[in-house]
Write an enzyme that holds these catalytic residues in place. Structure first.
Site, short mmCIF file in Angstrom:
data_model
loop_
_atom_site.label_atom_id
_atom_site.label_comp_id
_atom_site.label_asym_id
_atom_site.label_seq_id
_atom_site.Cartn_x
_atom_site.Cartn_y
_atom_site.Cartn_z
N PHE A 425 11.58 11.52 12.18
CA PHE A 425 12.37 12.59 11.57
C PHE A 425 12.83 12.22 10.15
O PHE A 425 13.23 11.09 9.89
CB PHE A 425 13.64 12.81 12.39
N GLU A 426 12.81 13.22 9.26
CA GLU A 426 13.41 13.11 7.92
C GLU A 426 12.91 11.88 7.16
O GLU A 426 13.66 11.23 6.43
CB GLU A 426 14.94 13.10 8.03
N GLY A 427 11.64 11.59 7.32
CA GLY A 427 11.03 10.43 6.65
C GLY A 427 10.83 9.30 7.64
O GLY A 427 11.80 8.74 8.15
#
Length: 652
Positions: A425-427
């Site tokens: 998630f998110e990178g």
């Protein structure tokens, strides 16, 4: 290798970066050999009045969470109850980060993190709903970059319970937005954009209550002075009720089985020009700035995930008998469970520091937010994996099954599945390594790259750049070899062992800076290809940040309650393990077999390892082997979405 595509991607990423450091960053200073203990100590404890706001709000939402949300049932059925979303909206959970003037609660970053941690210890799916809505969805970019008109139009709706989503990823595009195929074409009169394309893994988008999406799309390329064109990414607020917006399908996952994540398609969607957030071409910059604070949601929730099993761990290790004594008395188990406790303590320390920095706005938190997201997501996964091992078969068995057999239920297997996505998630963790490595090298890039790779039209000549670099390194490098007197490392409540850890961290920061500089001198511009070595350096810097935060936290807690010395033991154990990791990473930089990874990976990609699978059975059951027939049409091109994704920029 497509050199132009690579150059475009690198230039796009570089342009999206925040070029200057407007405030100091503890971790950035660590990479420069400057251990700024004064930024961590005294520990930035939450002010009493703000803490009371958080305490009161958590008690307000506790009965709502327990009444409307059954995380085990959600996991089993894969559906999230709509009535729970209504109840959450009624107590303001969807407006936590929205300022009060727009109908929200206006909570501090610290209190927002505390709420996510509280819920994260109960239901990770609920955290995903709230975090995707507020950490990366429409509210955060509007708060930072939106016009007053945009804020007054949309933020009150979102505070009341309408849900938002964020759309970046595409079937063929993850962390490389230069290949984005979703297009926003401006109309001739400039009044609107025509949006075409599809987005994958868009959290919240398939829920009927989601009405707004922050969409990143390609807008007309920017033409550079040398005649070359550079892809431009812009950010828009899109309403799901508009014609041409289609929620194509919901995706199903290993964990977080109740989230409304899926594919959304845009076909000739007219987006009013006033729904552009910021300026054309600022989309990636907006996304990165949003994530600087937004990324703190994952580590904050991870704290809750870690706290969720403390009581069960105490009960299990003290009551479960094996060979005549509690299992916690066996050293192999004690190692895993004590590591769990020390890591949870460290997690609390670093996240509280990062959130305090964000609230006080006295530090640049780019590196701290990325480090907290990376380290906590990796650590929580290990904590759950270790505790599942401690629990044995009863860890692998799901909670409802344990309950139905009359045993104390624990959802460690569900927690393990839910926690796994945090590393993506998110990178992903690998992308976090690259982001942090770029920021860690920022000072050197600014000084050295104009010499090694001068760009046409750069402001300084090569000789001027050499003079500037010589001036900096002539004073900076000698300081890295001077012994640290330790006079600035005041922490009178720490034990002697922990004061030694503190001195080690300060000394090692200088060693890190020296080794990083030497490695850059060795590889030059080719260092960007040495991703594993860069990852080793990043891990050292992150461990030094966590060590510093942990030692400051321990000093604060012991000062507050001298009778309880347990923080000393937790800090000591964590720092001992961190020092072992740091020494291992230094060795890996100096002596490694990274080239072998490249060789073996190349053999696989070239088909030269196919013999390893000879005699196996196709793992895809027969009725699913025609999966290509499900290739849905890409709105921008009319081709199958896989073909459009493969075509990349050319499809646009």
């Amino acid at each position: 290798m497509d050199t132009k595509a690579k150059d475009d991607a690198m230039q796009l990423a570089e342009d999206a970066r925040q070029a200057d450091w407007e405030a100091v960053s503890f971790t950035a200073e660590v990479f420069k050999g400057n251990f700024r203990w004064d930024l961590l100590h005294p520990f930035p404890a939450q002010p009493a009045d703000d803490k009371k706001i958080g305490d009161d709000y958590i008690e307000k939402i506790r009965p709502v969470i327990e009444k409307y949300i059954d995380p085990w049932d959600i996991d089993e059925k894969g559906e999230y109850p709509p009535e729970a979303l209504d109840a959450m909206a009624a107590v303001g959970l969807f407006g936590m980060k929205i300022p009060k003037e727009y109908g929200g609660l206006g909570l501090s970053v610290t209190n927002y993190g505390r709420v996510l941690g509280f819920i994260g210890g109960y239901c990770a799916t609920t955290v995903a709903y709230l975090s995707a809505h507020q950490s990366i969805g429409v509210p955060q970019p509007l708060k930072e970059f939106g016009t007053e008109e945009q804020k007054r139009k949309y933020l009150p709706r979102l505070a009341k319970g309408e849900i938002s989503a964020f759309a970046l990823t595409e079937p063929g595009v993850g962390s490389d937005p230069a290949r984005m195929t979703t297009i926003a074409t401006p109309s001739a009169d400039g009044k609107y954009y025509v949006l075409n394309g599809d987005k994958l893994w868009c959290t919240n988008v398939t829920d009927p209550k989601t009405t707004l999406i922050a969409v990143l799309a390609r807008t007309p390329d920017k033409v550079l002075p040398n005649g070359k064109s550079l892809p431009q990414i812009s950010c828009f607020v899109v309403e799901t009720a508009w014609p041409g917006v289609e929620r194509v399908r919901r995706s199903r996952f290993m964990g977080l089985r109740g989230i409304a994540n899926g594919v959304v398609a845009f076909k000739d969607v007219k987006v009013p020009a006033e729904n552009l957030i910021g300026k054309p071409g600022e989309g990636l910059k907006i996304a990165l700035a949003t994530l600087n604070v937004g990324r703190l949601g994952i580590p904050a929730a991870a704290i809750g995930g870690g706290m969720a099993l403390v009581d069960d761990a105490k009960w299990w290790t003290s009551t479960r008998q094996q060979w005549g004594q509690p299992v916690g008395k066996h050293q192999a188990v004690a190692k895993m469970i004590s590591g769990y406790m020390a890591q949870l303590f460290a997690m609390k320390a670093m996240v509280n520091v990062a959130c305090a920095f964000a609230d006080h706005k006295n530090a640049d938190i780019r590196l701290e937010a990325a480090a907290a997201k990376y380290w906590c997501s990796e650590t929580l996964w290990k904590m759950y994996d270790d505790y599942l091992q401690v629990r044995g078969g009863r860890g692998y068995e799901n909670a409802k099954s344990l309950y139905e057999r009359g045993e104390r239920p624990t959802a460690v297997e569900m927690g393990l599945r839910d926690a796994r996505i945090n590393r993506i998630f998110e990178g992903s963790s690998q992308v976090m390594h690259l982001i942090m490595a770029r920021e860690a090298l920022d000072t050197h890039f600014k000084l050295v790259m104009p010499i090694l790779q001068p760009k046409p039209g750069q402001k300084v000549t090569k000789s001027e750049a050499m003079m500037k670099a010589a001036g900096f390194y002539g004073t900076w490098l000698p300081k890295l070899f001077l012994p640290d007197t330790g006079g600035h490392l005041e922490a009178k409540h720490l034990s002697e062992r922990n004061r030694k850890h503190l001195a080690y961290a300060a000394k090692t920061s200088k060693l890190l800076a020296r080794r990083l500089f030497a490695t850059m001198a060795k590889y030059g511009p080719k260092l960007e290809k040495e991703q594993i070595i860069l990852g080793n350096f990043v891990d050292i810097g992150v461990d030094l940040f966590v060590m510093g935060s942990t030692l400051s936290y321990a000093d604060h807690l012991v000062a507050t309650n001298p009778a309880d010395q347990s923080p000393q033991e937790l800090a000591d154990l964590f720092c001992r393990e961190a020092r072992r990791r740091i020494e291992g990473n230094f060795r890996a930089v100096k002596s490694n077999f990274n080239r072998s990874y490249n060789k073996v990976a190349g053999l696989l990609m070239d088909g030269k390892l196919d013999w390893l699978a000879e005699g196996s059975i196709n793992p895809i059951p027969p009725k699913y082997r025609d999966w290509e027939k499900n290739d849905y049409e890409h709105p921008a091109t009319g081709a199958g979405q896989r073909a459009a994704a493969a075509a990349g920029k050319e499809a646009a």
